[in-house]
Design a protein around this motif. Sequence first.
Motif, PDB file in Angstrom:
ATOM      1  N   SER A  66       0.812  -1.220   0.000  1.00 21.37           N
ATOM      2  CA  SER A  66       0.000   0.000   0.000  1.00 21.37           C
ATOM      3  C   SER A  66       0.847   1.274   0.000  1.00 21.37           C
ATOM      4  N   LEU A  67       2.117   1.178   0.381  1.00 20.79           N
ATOM      5  CA  LEU A  67       2.999   2.345   0.375  1.00 20.79           C
ATOM      6  C   LEU A  67       3.455   2.720  -1.036  1.00 20.79           C
ATOM      7  N   HIS A  68       3.402   1.762  -1.959  1.00 20.43           N
ATOM      8  CA  HIS A  68       3.901   1.977  -3.318  1.00 20.43           C
ATOM      9  C   HIS A  68       5.322   2.543  -3.270  1.00 20.43           C
ATOM     10  N   PHE A  69       6.151   1.927  -2.459  1.00 19.87           N
ATOM     11  CA  PHE A  69       7.540   2.353  -2.301  1.00 19.87           C
ATOM     12  C   PHE A  69       8.300   2.007  -3.563  1.00 19.87           C
ATOM     13  N   GLU A  70       8.972   3.013  -4.160  1.00 15.09           N
ATOM     14  CA  GLU A  70       9.702   2.745  -5.396  1.00 15.09           C
ATOM     15  C   GLU A  70      10.907   3.654  -5.541  1.00 15.09           C
ATOM     16  N   LYS A  71      11.879   3.124  -6.250  1.00 17.14           N
ATOM     17  CA  LYS A  71      13.076   3.880  -6.597  1.00 17.14           C
ATOM     18  C   LYS A  71      12.733   4.747  -7.796  1.00 17.14           C
ATOM     19  N   HIS A  80      13.890   7.770  -3.547  1.00 18.28           N
ATOM     20  CA  HIS A  80      12.766   6.841  -3.486  1.00 18.28           C
ATOM     21  C   HIS A  80      11.501   7.630  -3.155  1.00 18.28           C
ATOM     22  N   SER A  81      10.358   7.065  -3.505  1.00 16.40           N
ATOM     23  CA  SER A  81       9.103   7.699  -3.125  1.00 16.40           C
ATOM     24  C   SER A  81       8.200   6.693  -2.439  1.00 16.40           C
ATOM     25  N   MET A  82       7.301   7.244  -1.641  1.00  8.81           N
ATOM     26  CA  MET A  82       6.357   6.456  -0.865  1.00  8.81           C
ATOM     27  C   MET A  82       5.034   7.223  -0.885  1.00  8.81           C
ATOM     28  N   ARG A  83       3.947   6.534  -1.101  1.00  9.42           N
ATOM     29  CA  ARG A  83       2.637   7.182  -1.223  1.00  9.42           C
ATOM     30  C   ARG A  83       2.134   7.700   0.119  1.00  9.42           C
TER      31      ARG A  83
END
Length: 112
Positions: A66-71, A80-83
């Motif tokens: 659910s965080l959609h953690f991505e480089k 990196h980003s996190m929703r």
Amino acid sequence: MGLDRVRTASDAVPMEVRFRNRDLDRLETEEAFTGGFSDAIVGAFRRRLQFIRAAADERDFSKMKSLHFEKLKGARSHQHSMRLNDQWRLILEFEGSGSEKVAVVIGIEDYH
């Protein structure tokens, strides 16, 4: 004869967090400060910071889909980003390695 022990979440050293600017630090710690963001974004930001501080490392973020953690890519490949919600993302960089890894909060960005 030694006993093998399974590592648990309580064994993890909490991740250190730093902020790129003072307003981001204030956003987490000063209840009345909103930095111009809605109450919903401020609440999501504060919840994410609690989760980041409790994590052993960024692999914990990947486990929570659910965080959609991505480089990020291109010129931002070191970030990196996190929703926070469907529109807003928390931008992070990581410094150090292993148990010495530090999450640096860069900003909150509108992805639309």
